[in-house]
Scaffold this motif. Structure first.
Motif, PDB file in Angstrom:
ATOM      1  N   ARG A   1       1.054   4.048  -3.092  1.00 39.05           N
ATOM      2  CA  ARG A   1       0.856   5.482  -2.909  1.00 39.05           C
ATOM      3  C   ARG A   1       2.022   6.265  -3.509  1.00 39.05           C
ATOM      4  NH1 ARG A   1      -0.249   4.092   2.655  1.00 39.05           N
ATOM      5  NH2 ARG A   1      -2.479   3.702   2.939  1.00 39.05           N
TER       6      ARG A   1
ATOM      7  N   ARG B   1       1.704   6.197  -7.318  1.00 40.41           N
ATOM      8  CA  ARG B   1       0.691   7.152  -7.787  1.00 40.41           C
ATOM      9  C   ARG B   1       1.223   8.584  -7.692  1.00 40.41           C
ATOM     10  NH1 ARG B   1      -2.813   4.254  -4.109  1.00 40.41           N
ATOM     11  NH2 ARG B   1      -3.795   2.483  -5.180  1.00 40.41           N
ATOM     12  N   LEU B   2       1.968   8.869  -6.630  1.00 40.23           N
ATOM     13  CA  LEU B   2       2.551  10.195  -6.468  1.00 40.23           C
ATOM     14  C   LEU B   2       3.530  10.493  -7.601  1.00 40.23           C
ATOM     15  CD1 LEU B   2       2.928  12.764  -4.753  1.00 40.23           C
ATOM     16  CD2 LEU B   2       4.706  11.537  -3.476  1.00 40.23           C
TER      17      LEU B   2
ATOM     18  N   GLN C   1       0.819  -1.207   0.000  1.00 40.26           N
ATOM     19  CA  GLN C   1       0.000   0.000   0.000  1.00 40.26           C
ATOM     20  C   GLN C   1       0.858   1.264   0.000  1.00 40.26           C
ATOM     21  OE1 GLN C   1      -3.273   0.122  -0.482  1.00 40.26           O
ATOM     22  NE2 GLN C   1      -3.179  -2.107  -0.680  1.00 40.26           N
ATOM     23  N   HIS C   2       1.935   1.247   0.781  1.00 31.90           N
ATOM     24  CA  HIS C   2       2.836   2.397   0.795  1.00 31.90           C
ATOM     25  C   HIS C   2       3.490   2.595  -0.569  1.00 31.90           C
ATOM     26  CE1 HIS C   2       3.367   1.936   5.441  1.00 31.90           C
ATOM     27  NE2 HIS C   2       2.255   2.577   5.112  1.00 31.90           N
TER      28      HIS C   2
END
Length: 414
Positions: A341, A344-345, A337-338
């Motif tokens: 993220r 996506r960033l 999950q990290h």
């Protein structure tokens, strides 16, 4: 219709080995780990891409040949063509901004469209010529900005209305069609299809293990043509470009460029970007002055667009890239999950980075149109050079960053 494409790919974002097969027409394959697009199957890709590319080239020829925007100031008519904008900037001793305009809005997009036409037409090109054209296409793709210039024109209309009556000609709509056809041709064109015609994509000596990372199997990805290579290959046999298993050293380049852009961002906001001369009296306006002017004039959406593109995005991009570098270098405990993220960033940073150039294009359009000699004139100021440099440096910084480092575990770091 289904095509059979049983081959292995290395995800360019997370380094996962995946086997592709049976991609239905109109669909695409995505990485199960990071959701990055791996391949797509467009029906009649070559025909559709070359048709849109040819239409786009025809439209830009029309757009460059005639006046496409005009303004009436106190009874005087002023009209400019696309080519008049860099000429005006050059005559104002801003050859740097003029060169950026020519490259980003005209030359690079025309190069890429011409390459698509050459590669997708029935011309008999050798595999070496195809390779060279694809390498040039890859180099230019990140620096094409005709859609940003078109958005800048629309934003500038709001401010130009305070100077006089704005008009557009049929040539303006030709430029709009150029941008539309250009985007369509890029979306349809698949470089992977042409690369596979030149050479195979898998140069691994053993069969790659699906579901494991390439670095664990002593495999690396060619950043140019996406071929799978053993780690000891210095150059890719397909595109002849150098490749590394990881670009960890380039994180230092990313951080150095970010520090440089942060330093240059200060004078970019302190110095003016436009000088307005009315009856011999001059006044300088900064980026924030333009935002405040639009806000007070009631053009709140336009003020927000300029504020976000010219103030928020550069700062957020610097912060985001710094955070990505920290995550890649210092964070030891990573979960999916990290990493998602962070991925996506990075994707967002890559997408929005060049949109900060919108303020540069707004200045270019306004300075080219508002030239009523003794009564009124608008000229670029030194701040526009600093700001354009900040945008370019942050774009280079994001390209230097290797997104695969986001997913690497400490034991895989080399």
């Amino acid at each position: 219709m289904i095509i059979d494409r049983q081959h292995y790919v290395l995800c360019s974002h997370c380094d996962l080995v995946i086997e592709l097969s049976d991609i239905t027409v109109g669909h695409k394959a995505v990485c199960p780990r990071c959701n990055a697009t791996l391949a797509k199957n467009n029906s009649n890709m070559k025909f559709s891409a070359v048709m849109y590319a040819i239409c786009s080239l025809i439209m830009i020829i029309v757009a460059c040949g005639f006046i496409f925007i005009d303004i009436r100031i106190v009874g005087n008519f002023i009209g400019v063509s696309v080519l008049d904008i860099p000429k005006t900037l050059f005559s104002d001793n801003y050859s740097y901004i003029s060169a950026l305009f020519i490259l980003f809005v005209l030359l690079f997009p025309i190069f890429n469209l011409s390459i698509i036409v050459l590669l997708c037409s029935k011309l008999q090109l050798t595999k070496y010529r195809k390779r060279d054209l694809l390498v040039v296409y890859e180099k230019c793709q990140h620096w094409c900005m005709p859609e940003i210039f078109l958005t800048g024109i629309l934003v500038s209309f709001v401010k130009l209305m305070s100077y006089g009556s704005i008009g557009v000609t049929g040539t303006f709509w030709a430029f709009c069609l150029f941008v539309f056809f250009y985007i369509k041709s890029l979306v349809i064109f698949s470089p992977e299809t042409i690369w596979n015609e030149i050479h195979r994509s898998n140069f691994a000596t053993d069969t790659p293990k699906v579901g494991k990372t390439g670095i664990c199997q002593n495999l690396k990805l060619c950043k140019c043509c996406q071929a799978i290579l053993p780690v000891h290959y210095v150059k890719c046999p397909r595109c002849k470009q150098k490749s590394n298993i990881r670009d960890r050293d380039k994180i230092q380049w990313t951080l150095a460029l970010l520090v440089t852009s942060l330093i240059l961002y200060i004078p970019a906001n302190l110095f003016g970007i436009m000088i307005t001369v009315v009856f011999g009296s001059s006044s300088t306006s900064t980026i924030m002055d333009g935002v405040i002017y639009m806000w007070q004039a009631g053009d709140i959406p336009v003020a927000l667009v300029i504020f976000i593109a010219s103030v928020v995005i550069p700062i957020l991009k610097i912060i985001s890239l710094s955070w990505l570098c920290y995550f890649a270098l210092a964070v030891k405990r990573k979960n999916k999950q990290h990493c998602l993220r962070m991925k996506r960033l990075y994707t967002a940073v890559e997408f929005i980075g060049k949109w900060s150039m919108i303020d540069i294009f707004v200045v270019a359009v306004i300075c080219s149109l508002v030239r009523n000699q003794q009564m009124m004139g608008v000229y670029p100021d030194i701040g526009v050079t600093f700001f354009a440099t900040v945008v370019i440096i942050t774009m280079i910084a994001s390209q230097k960053f290797d997104p695969r480092l986001i997913w690497d575990r400490p034991k895989n770091r080399k």
